[in-house]
Design an enzyme around this catalytic site. Sequence first.
Site, PDB file in Angstrom:
ATOM      1  N   ASP A 106       1.044  -1.134   0.011  1.00  0.00           N
ATOM      2  CA  ASP A 106      -0.085   0.333   0.251  1.00  0.00           C
ATOM      3  C   ASP A 106       1.095   0.817  -0.169  1.00  0.00           C
ATOM      4  O   ASP A 106       0.671   2.306   1.090  1.00  0.00           O
ATOM      5  CB  ASP A 106      -0.397   0.012   1.554  1.00  0.00           C
ATOM      6  CG  ASP A 106      -0.054   0.168   2.994  1.00  0.00           C
ATOM      7  OD1 ASP A 106       1.225  -0.483   2.499  1.00  0.00           O
ATOM      8  OD2 ASP A 106      -0.932   0.279   2.972  1.00  0.00           O
ATOM      9  N   GLU A 107       1.188   0.575  -0.662  1.00  0.00           N
ATOM     10  CA  GLU A 107       3.162   2.285  -0.547  1.00  0.00           C
ATOM     11  C   GLU A 107       3.011   2.777  -1.993  1.00  0.00           C
ATOM     12  O   GLU A 107       2.944   2.002  -2.556  1.00  0.00           O
ATOM     13  CB  GLU A 107       4.554   1.840  -0.321  1.00  0.00           C
ATOM     14  CG  GLU A 107       5.395   3.044   0.293  1.00  0.00           C
ATOM     15  CD  GLU A 107       6.403   2.817   0.650  1.00  0.00           C
ATOM     16  OE1 GLU A 107       6.616   3.056   2.281  1.00  0.00           O
ATOM     17  OE2 GLU A 107       7.419   2.559   0.263  1.00  0.00           O
TER      18      GLU A 107
END
Length: 220
Positions: A106-107
């Site tokens: 989720d980066e």
Amino acid sequence: MSMLLSAVSAGPLAAGWSVHTLWMRHRIDTARRDPLTGLHTRTAFTRHATRLLRRGPAVVVLADVNDFKQTNDTYGHAAGDAVLTAVAQRMRGLNRSGVYGRLGGDEFAAVLPVHPLHARLTLDALRSLLCQDLDHDGTDLPVSVSMGGAIVHTGRRAHTEDLLSYALRRADEAMYVAKRSHGCTHVVDLHAADLPDLTASVNGRRAGRPGTHDPEEGAW
């Protein structure tokens, strides 16, 4: 006559190679894109972002989705995928001239060409855009991010992959500070005086660990 026949037979062959070349380029480009979000993968992002940094001032951004595991656990992995896709689409919607990538999980990362005086306003607008609930199958999914930004002022110096790596590390440190502040935006300014220190390793460590810069500067 033989030359004419050779020319005629060479036509379909050349056309075939053109189609094959286009197909190969498509395959290569697809391999460099994250299949879920359509953003650049890490390697492709590095190449395009380095090229963009050479052109002038910019802000390097790292964004991390808050409580993403909780979203997956509560609403299911399809909902988590929807959040990631929405974040990617919203990032690209803010500035079409920027370069965007999904570094993993989720980066997300971005390099946005912007005048340093406008960088903070740009980051504020980006975070406001990203932090909006998402309607997924009739359910409002909460979406919020923690963001770190590194403002690169100079366009005169020869920008290299080392500069991008350095700026990403500083943005990563700033994002970690934002995380500790319960999800906000934190910014560091990379003035010209900072850039000669590109060879000094920070060992990929985030703030609060030995060998890192102090990112407490520039909170907002």
